[in-house]
Design a protein around this motif. Sequence first.
Motif, PDB file in Angstrom:
ATOM      1  N   SER A  50      44.737  33.607  54.493  1.00  0.00           N
ATOM      2  CA  SER A  50      44.946  35.020  54.788  1.00  0.00           C
ATOM      3  C   SER A  50      43.614  35.735  54.988  1.00  0.00           C
ATOM      4  O   SER A  50      42.620  35.450  54.311  1.00  0.00           O
ATOM      5  N   ALA A  51      43.615  36.680  55.925  1.00  0.00           N
ATOM      6  CA  ALA A  51      42.408  37.478  56.158  1.00  0.00           C
ATOM      7  C   ALA A  51      42.010  38.255  54.913  1.00  0.00           C
ATOM      8  O   ALA A  51      40.843  38.625  54.738  1.00  0.00           O
ATOM      9  N   LYS A  52      42.983  38.472  54.013  1.00  0.00           N
ATOM     10  CA  LYS A  52      42.699  39.203  52.775  1.00  0.00           C
ATOM     11  C   LYS A  52      41.653  38.482  51.937  1.00  0.00           C
ATOM     12  O   LYS A  52      40.902  39.112  51.190  1.00  0.00           O
ATOM     13  N   HIS A  53      41.580  37.157  52.062  1.00  0.00           N
ATOM     14  CA  HIS A  53      40.688  36.376  51.213  1.00  0.00           C
ATOM     15  C   HIS A  53      39.374  36.014  51.902  1.00  0.00           C
ATOM     16  O   HIS A  53      38.627  35.173  51.386  1.00  0.00           O
ATOM     17  N   GLU A  54      39.103  36.635  53.043  1.00  0.00           N
ATOM     18  CA  GLU A  54      37.766  36.532  53.613  1.00  0.00           C
ATOM     19  C   GLU A  54      36.770  37.211  52.673  1.00  0.00           C
ATOM     20  O   GLU A  54      35.599  36.838  52.612  1.00  0.00           O
ATOM     21  N   GLN A  55      37.254  38.210  51.965  1.00  0.00           N
ATOM     22  CA  GLN A  55      36.471  38.848  50.917  1.00  0.00           C
ATOM     23  C   GLN A  55      36.760  38.133  49.601  1.00  0.00           C
ATOM     24  O   GLN A  55      37.919  37.968  49.213  1.00  0.00           O
ATOM     25  N   GLN A  56      35.726  37.698  48.899  1.00  0.00           N
ATOM     26  CA  GLN A  56      35.906  36.984  47.632  1.00  0.00           C
ATOM     27  C   GLN A  56      36.144  37.983  46.502  1.00  0.00           C
ATOM     28  O   GLN A  56      35.330  38.112  45.574  1.00  0.00           O
ATOM     29  N   ALA A  57      37.261  38.660  46.587  1.00  0.00           N
ATOM     30  CA  ALA A  57      37.581  39.686  45.594  1.00  0.00           C
ATOM     31  C   ALA A  57      38.268  39.058  44.391  1.00  0.00           C
ATOM     32  O   ALA A  57      38.899  38.000  44.492  1.00  0.00           O
ATOM     33  N   ILE A  58      38.143  39.711  43.250  1.00  0.00           N
ATOM     34  CA  ILE A  58      38.870  39.265  42.064  1.00  0.00           C
ATOM     35  C   ILE A  58      40.104  40.123  41.826  1.00  0.00           C
ATOM     36  O   ILE A  58      40.924  39.808  40.963  1.00  0.00           O
ATOM     37  N   THR A  59      40.256  41.206  42.582  1.00  0.00           N
ATOM     38  CA  THR A  59      41.441  42.057  42.462  1.00  0.00           C
ATOM     39  C   THR A  59      42.245  42.015  43.753  1.00  0.00           C
ATOM     40  O   THR A  59      41.688  41.789  44.835  1.00  0.00           O
ATOM     41  N   TYR A  60      43.528  42.225  43.638  1.00  0.00           N
ATOM     42  CA  TYR A  60      44.399  42.264  44.813  1.00  0.00           C
ATOM     43  C   TYR A  60      44.338  43.635  45.469  1.00  0.00           C
ATOM     44  O   TYR A  60      44.399  43.756  46.690  1.00  0.00           O
ATOM     45  N   SER A  61      44.218  44.678  44.650  1.00  0.00           N
ATOM     46  CA  SER A  61      44.250  46.058  45.134  1.00  0.00           C
ATOM     47  C   SER A  61      42.878  46.711  44.946  1.00  0.00           C
ATOM     48  O   SER A  61      41.970  46.142  44.342  1.00  0.00           O
ATOM     49  N   SER A  62      42.753  47.925  45.436  1.00  0.00           N
ATOM     50  CA  SER A  62      41.523  48.698  45.255  1.00  0.00           C
ATOM     51  C   SER A  62      41.421  49.198  43.819  1.00  0.00           C
ATOM     52  O   SER A  62      42.419  49.258  43.091  1.00  0.00           O
ATOM     53  N   LEU A  63      40.212  49.590  43.432  1.00  0.00           N
ATOM     54  CA  LEU A  63      40.027  50.147  42.097  1.00  0.00           C
ATOM     55  C   LEU A  63      40.897  51.385  41.905  1.00  0.00           C
ATOM     56  O   LEU A  63      41.456  51.602  40.825  1.00  0.00           O
ATOM     57  N   ALA A  64      41.030  52.209  42.948  1.00  0.00           N
ATOM     58  CA  ALA A  64      41.831  53.428  42.846  1.00  0.00           C
ATOM     59  C   ALA A  64      43.295  53.106  42.586  1.00  0.00           C
ATOM     60  O   ALA A  64      43.953  53.740  41.751  1.00  0.00           O
ATOM     61  N   GLN A  65      43.826  52.100  43.291  1.00  0.00           N
ATOM     62  CA  GLN A  65      45.240  51.738  43.134  1.00  0.00           C
ATOM     63  C   GLN A  65      45.496  51.108  41.773  1.00  0.00           C
ATOM     64  O   GLN A  65      46.508  51.379  41.125  1.00  0.00           O
TER      65      GLN A  65
END
Length: 434
Positions: A381-396
Amino acid sequence: MKFPGRRRHKHYFPVEDKDPLINQLGNDSGLKHSYICGIDQIVVDIEAKVDQAFLDEFGLQRGMSQVIESDITNALYERLKRDNMIDYEFAGGTIGNTMHNYSVLADDRSVLLGVMSENIKVGSYAYKFLCNTSSRVDLNHLQPVDGPIGRCFTLIDDSGERTFAISAGLMNHLRPESISQSLIENASALVISAYLMRTTADETMTQATLQAVHYANQAGVPVVLTLGTKFLIEQDPQWWAEFVEKHVDILAMNEEEGEAITGFNDPLLAADKALDWVDLVICTAGPRGLFMAGYVDDRFKRETEYPLLPGAIAEFNRYEFSRGMRKADCKNPIRAYSHTAPYMGGPDTIKNTNGAGDCALAAVLHDLSANEYHKLNVPNSAKHEQQAITYSSLAQISKYANRASYEVLVQHSPRLSRGLPEREDSLEQSYWDK
């Protein structure tokens, strides 16, 4: 796995009844699942209303968390029963509450490690713990012991101040060899509390916890620490700062605990200081709401659509629409912060503050686990091009954590009995859409 918060679309994740052509691309046996693992002192919470004279009678210090001997425990419990002072008895424990609430919110598996009485009688404390824990919480890895689990007395005076008296029983006798390395290495996160480090010479809980932390650090599994109480941190804040920097990835605290470990009484500055040690910070601040702080790579930063907020850090929420990342995964790390006021301004009447922070942390863990779940099942998924540890934004995530903790504040139990409602007539959709 239910996905955290609210989403605009009905189908935001591939379901198992896929298109027949797509099924041919990868005929797997269903979706892969992630889980959260937590270690706790298995206890039952007993809540009662008392006065200062009662605390003096049993030598308890008002507003503090303290361990009491078995003879005092028995006398205290008998006095509460005799005078009909007990309001509620619940399954408890900081991490036990968090694992239960996580499983209720996510409708998915969590694993709780600790001890459990080998011989359980109907009506006993161990029985009450099992009866009040979600069936989604995996208790199969609990270590059996020949004796009682712990009891935690929450004694509330007229001002609302809570005094904790803890009877340890055998709750601190989890052995290092009872920690499964493979169980820790395959978890989405390992969740521990500062209470696990408060043991005596013949108790092995601290060694078991450090063993689990070692496994998690080796495998790159995020270690989540909730500080629990400022009084414990104040005893040696330097030791805690060094421990957090060396072993912890995500830190959860309230504003008092934040001040104890960082020296800053402003929750935003405390969270900012904690980012010197960890990758993500959750700081609850009572009526001021909830603060989050984390890292994002410069090329993945997303500016907020909300008004920029004043504070100890000017316009601190500028990048709150960013997803959190490990600092080590950022080529050019930027600090991002978010703040959310209490849901609906907070409840009209707060029935219980015990467990609200645990529920907020459960919501954050739900988001972390959802990210791992999505990564396991849609790795390209394009979502995982960023190596994030969260699914949503900090605000959400901040909104979701606030919403979840609200449910605990308006009930007596520190544990959720159901997930959040699908439709909320009292809440404008714009709360989640923004």
